[in-house]
Design a protein around this motif. Structure first.
Motif, PDB file in Angstrom:
ATOM      1  N   ILE A 222     -74.472 -39.137  -3.392  1.00  0.00           N
ATOM      2  CA  ILE A 222     -75.337 -39.096  -4.571  1.00  0.00           C
ATOM      3  C   ILE A 222     -75.052 -37.816  -5.355  1.00  0.00           C
ATOM      4  CG2 ILE A 222     -77.744 -38.950  -5.348  1.00  0.00           C
ATOM      5  CD1 ILE A 222     -78.522 -40.511  -2.826  1.00  0.00           C
ATOM      6  N   ASP A 223     -74.937 -37.925  -6.663  1.00  0.00           N
ATOM      7  CA  ASP A 223     -74.715 -36.759  -7.503  1.00  0.00           C
ATOM      8  C   ASP A 223     -76.000 -35.924  -7.525  1.00  0.00           C
ATOM      9  OD1 ASP A 223     -74.280 -34.882  -9.458  1.00  0.00           O
ATOM     10  OD2 ASP A 223     -73.655 -36.304 -11.008  1.00  0.00           O
ATOM     11  N   PRO A 224     -75.979 -34.695  -6.969  1.00  0.00           N
ATOM     12  CA  PRO A 224     -77.205 -33.896  -6.913  1.00  0.00           C
ATOM     13  C   PRO A 224     -77.761 -33.553  -8.295  1.00  0.00           C
ATOM     14  CG  PRO A 224     -75.300 -32.577  -6.279  1.00  0.00           C
ATOM     15  CD  PRO A 224     -74.836 -33.996  -6.358  1.00  0.00           C
ATOM     16  N   SER A 225     -76.909 -33.624  -9.316  1.00  0.00           N
ATOM     17  CA  SER A 225     -77.383 -33.311 -10.677  1.00  0.00           C
ATOM     18  C   SER A 225     -78.308 -34.399 -11.219  1.00  0.00           C
ATOM     19  CB  SER A 225     -76.194 -33.115 -11.623  1.00  0.00           C
ATOM     20  OG  SER A 225     -75.519 -34.334 -11.857  1.00  0.00           O
ATOM     21  N   THR A 226     -78.362 -35.561 -10.539  1.00  0.00           N
ATOM     22  CA  THR A 226     -79.250 -36.639 -10.985  1.00  0.00           C
ATOM     23  C   THR A 226     -80.660 -36.499 -10.409  1.00  0.00           C
ATOM     24  OG1 THR A 226     -78.596 -38.109  -9.156  1.00  0.00           O
ATOM     25  CG2 THR A 226     -77.296 -38.225 -11.196  1.00  0.00           C
ATOM     26  N   ALA A 227     -80.885 -35.452  -9.631  1.00  0.00           N
ATOM     27  CA  ALA A 227     -82.217 -35.220  -9.071  1.00  0.00           C
ATOM     28  C   ALA A 227     -83.221 -35.004 -10.201  1.00  0.00           C
ATOM     29  CB  ALA A 227     -82.196 -34.007  -8.151  1.00  0.00           C
ATOM     30  N   LEU A 228     -84.376 -35.617 -10.073  1.00  0.00           N
ATOM     31  CA  LEU A 228     -85.416 -35.468 -11.088  1.00  0.00           C
ATOM     32  C   LEU A 228     -86.284 -34.244 -10.834  1.00  0.00           C
ATOM     33  CD1 LEU A 228     -86.489 -39.215 -11.384  1.00  0.00           C
ATOM     34  CD2 LEU A 228     -84.822 -37.941 -12.765  1.00  0.00           C
ATOM     35  N   LEU A 229     -86.362 -33.824  -9.574  1.00  0.00           N
ATOM     36  CA  LEU A 229     -87.105 -32.611  -9.223  1.00  0.00           C
ATOM     37  C   LEU A 229     -86.675 -32.163  -7.835  1.00  0.00           C
ATOM     38  CD1 LEU A 229     -89.406 -30.627 -10.104  1.00  0.00           C
ATOM     39  CD2 LEU A 229     -90.959 -32.068  -8.743  1.00  0.00           C
ATOM     40  N   GLN A 230     -86.297 -30.884  -7.696  1.00  0.00           N
ATOM     41  CA  GLN A 230     -85.940 -30.328  -6.397  1.00  0.00           C
ATOM     42  C   GLN A 230     -87.124 -29.573  -5.804  1.00  0.00           C
ATOM     43  OE1 GLN A 230     -82.421 -27.874  -6.760  1.00  0.00           O
ATOM     44  NE2 GLN A 230     -81.086 -29.570  -6.188  1.00  0.00           N
ATOM     45  N   GLU A 231     -87.145 -29.516  -4.484  1.00  0.00           N
ATOM     46  CA  GLU A 231     -88.204 -28.783  -3.801  1.00  0.00           C
ATOM     47  C   GLU A 231     -88.017 -27.275  -3.931  1.00  0.00           C
ATOM     48  OE1 GLU A 231     -88.079 -29.153   0.502  1.00  0.00           O
ATOM     49  OE2 GLU A 231     -85.892 -29.074   0.498  1.00  0.00           O
ATOM     50  N   ASP A 232     -89.102 -26.549  -3.792  1.00  0.00           N
ATOM     51  CA  ASP A 232     -89.047 -25.109  -3.575  1.00  0.00           C
ATOM     52  C   ASP A 232     -88.918 -24.941  -2.071  1.00  0.00           C
ATOM     53  OD1 ASP A 232     -89.527 -24.545  -6.318  1.00  0.00           O
ATOM     54  OD2 ASP A 232     -91.673 -24.882  -5.986  1.00  0.00           O
ATOM     55  N   ILE A 233     -87.780 -24.432  -1.619  1.00  0.00           N
ATOM     56  CA  ILE A 233     -87.526 -24.410  -0.181  1.00  0.00           C
ATOM     57  C   ILE A 233     -88.384 -23.352   0.499  1.00  0.00           C
ATOM     58  CG2 ILE A 233     -85.813 -24.064   1.622  1.00  0.00           C
ATOM     59  CD1 ILE A 233     -83.757 -25.280  -0.117  1.00  0.00           C
ATOM     60  N   LEU A 234     -89.289 -23.800   1.360  1.00  0.00           N
ATOM     61  CA  LEU A 234     -90.114 -22.891   2.144  1.00  0.00           C
ATOM     62  C   LEU A 234     -89.309 -22.367   3.325  1.00  0.00           C
ATOM     63  CD1 LEU A 234     -93.361 -25.082   2.119  1.00  0.00           C
ATOM     64  CD2 LEU A 234     -92.763 -23.196   0.581  1.00  0.00           C
ATOM     65  N   ASP A 235     -89.739 -21.242   3.875  1.00  0.00           N
ATOM     66  CA  ASP A 235     -88.972 -20.587   4.937  1.00  0.00           C
ATOM     67  C   ASP A 235     -88.651 -21.512   6.102  1.00  0.00           C
ATOM     68  OD1 ASP A 235     -88.930 -18.254   3.506  1.00  0.00           O
ATOM     69  OD2 ASP A 235     -90.545 -17.273   4.625  1.00  0.00           O
ATOM     70  N   HIS A 236     -89.607 -22.348   6.496  1.00  0.00           N
ATOM     71  CA  HIS A 236     -89.393 -23.194   7.673  1.00  0.00           C
ATOM     72  C   HIS A 236     -88.433 -24.350   7.400  1.00  0.00           C
ATOM     73  CE1 HIS A 236     -92.619 -25.311   5.535  1.00  0.00           C
ATOM     74  NE2 HIS A 236     -92.222 -26.415   6.165  1.00  0.00           N
ATOM     75  N   LEU A 237     -88.013 -24.520   6.126  1.00  0.00           N
ATOM     76  CA  LEU A 237     -87.089 -25.595   5.765  1.00  0.00           C
ATOM     77  C   LEU A 237     -85.676 -25.102   5.477  1.00  0.00           C
ATOM     78  CD1 LEU A 237     -89.445 -27.694   3.471  1.00  0.00           C
ATOM     79  CD2 LEU A 237     -88.882 -28.096   5.873  1.00  0.00           C
TER      80      LEU A 237
END
Length: 285
Positions: A222-237
């Motif tokens: 999957i083309d990552p540029s097609t993401a509609l919204l990315q997560e804010d990566i928390l420390d545990h992730l």
């Protein structure tokens, strides 16, 4: 006279037996110490290989650094992360680079494991994707949304959907532990389907939206540029190098950590990160 002679022989035999016993114990102790030293300083190390971006990054950028230090680095392939972790916990491999802290903690709890994280590594964020919508604003009442069904990634999915403004989670629940039952507001009456994350890309057309984790995005092409919204990566992730606890201070483990924090790796990421990777700040401080 005979009693004295017999007594002396008994005492002599006891001394001999005690000396032999001490010698055996010392030999065993020395042998164990030598075995531990060999394990700590060994130059042949095995890693659990999975089909995903993190193993690819390790093989392209970190493995050459270790080999330049004299290590022989061997891959052992696994079909899924659970089997990978079981092998790691049982000592069949030395480390893997395929999981975040939350997953490792869940494994330890569920499998009575003894795994520890020793260094963060670059991570591909989870994101919201759609095969039919080009915007988050296109969501309608009763929308169908697919999310991963393993505990750690289920939680991150609902946190991401809260970031999208579609749901509200109970503020009293730890974000790393939230479940569907912790949703206190569901503005669009979303119908959630929790399923194996590996299968989500193949059924994306059946849903209005889906949360897909980084490794699955990569594996599915999957083309990552097609993401509609990315997560804010928390420390545990944040993804981690993971070893068995007894090996966390081994020299080979320290050398793996050093490789991820090295100038060589920083240069590689500067030249090859096209936006796919989130790089923890502490790596190159």
């Amino acid at each position: 006279m005979r009693k004295e002679l017999f007594g002396k022989k008994i005492k002599k035999a006891a001394v001999i037996l005690l000396t032999l016993s001490l010698g055996v114990l010392t030999a065993c102790s020395d042998g164990k110490a030598q075995t531990n030293a060999d394990a700590n300083n060994k130059k042949e190390i095995k890693y659990g290989k999975a089909a995903g971006p993190y193993t690819v990054l390790f093989e392209d950028a970190i493995k050459p650094i270790l080999e330049a230090k004299g290590y022989t680095v061997t891959a052992v392939e696994f079909s899924d992360l659970l089997q990978n972790d079981i092998a790691l916990n049982e000592g069949e491999i030395d480390f893997n680079v395929e999981q975040h802290t939350a997953y490792a903690n869940n494994f330890n709890e569920a499998q009575n494991g003894n795994l520890v994280t020793i260094s963060p590594i670059p991570t591909v964020p989870a994101a919201i994707f759609s095969a039919t919508n080009t915007s988050l604003d296109a969501i309608k009442d009763g929308a169908k949304v697919a999310v991963p069904n393993d505990a750690a990634n289920t939680a991150r999915a609902y946190v991401l959907l809260q970031k999208a403004g579609w749901i509200k989670l109970d503020p009293n629940v730890d974000l790393s532990l939230v479940k569907q039952s912790d949703i206190i507001e569901n503005t669009y009456n979303i119908e959630f389907t929790e399923m194996n994350s590996i299968n989500i890309p193949g059924v994306l057309d059946d849903f209005d939206y889906a949360v897909i984790t980084g490794s699955i995005v990569y594996n599915a092409g999957i083309d990552p540029s097609t993401a509609l919204l990315q997560e804010d990566i928390l420390d545990h992730l944040i993804l981690q190098v993971v070893v068995k606890e007894e090996n966390k201070d081994a020299q080979w483990a320290k050398d793996i950590v050093a490789a991820y924090h090295s100038e060589e790796f920083k240069k590689y990421m500067d030249e090859n990160n096209n936006g796919l990777w989130y790089v923890p700040e502490e790596l190159f401080q």
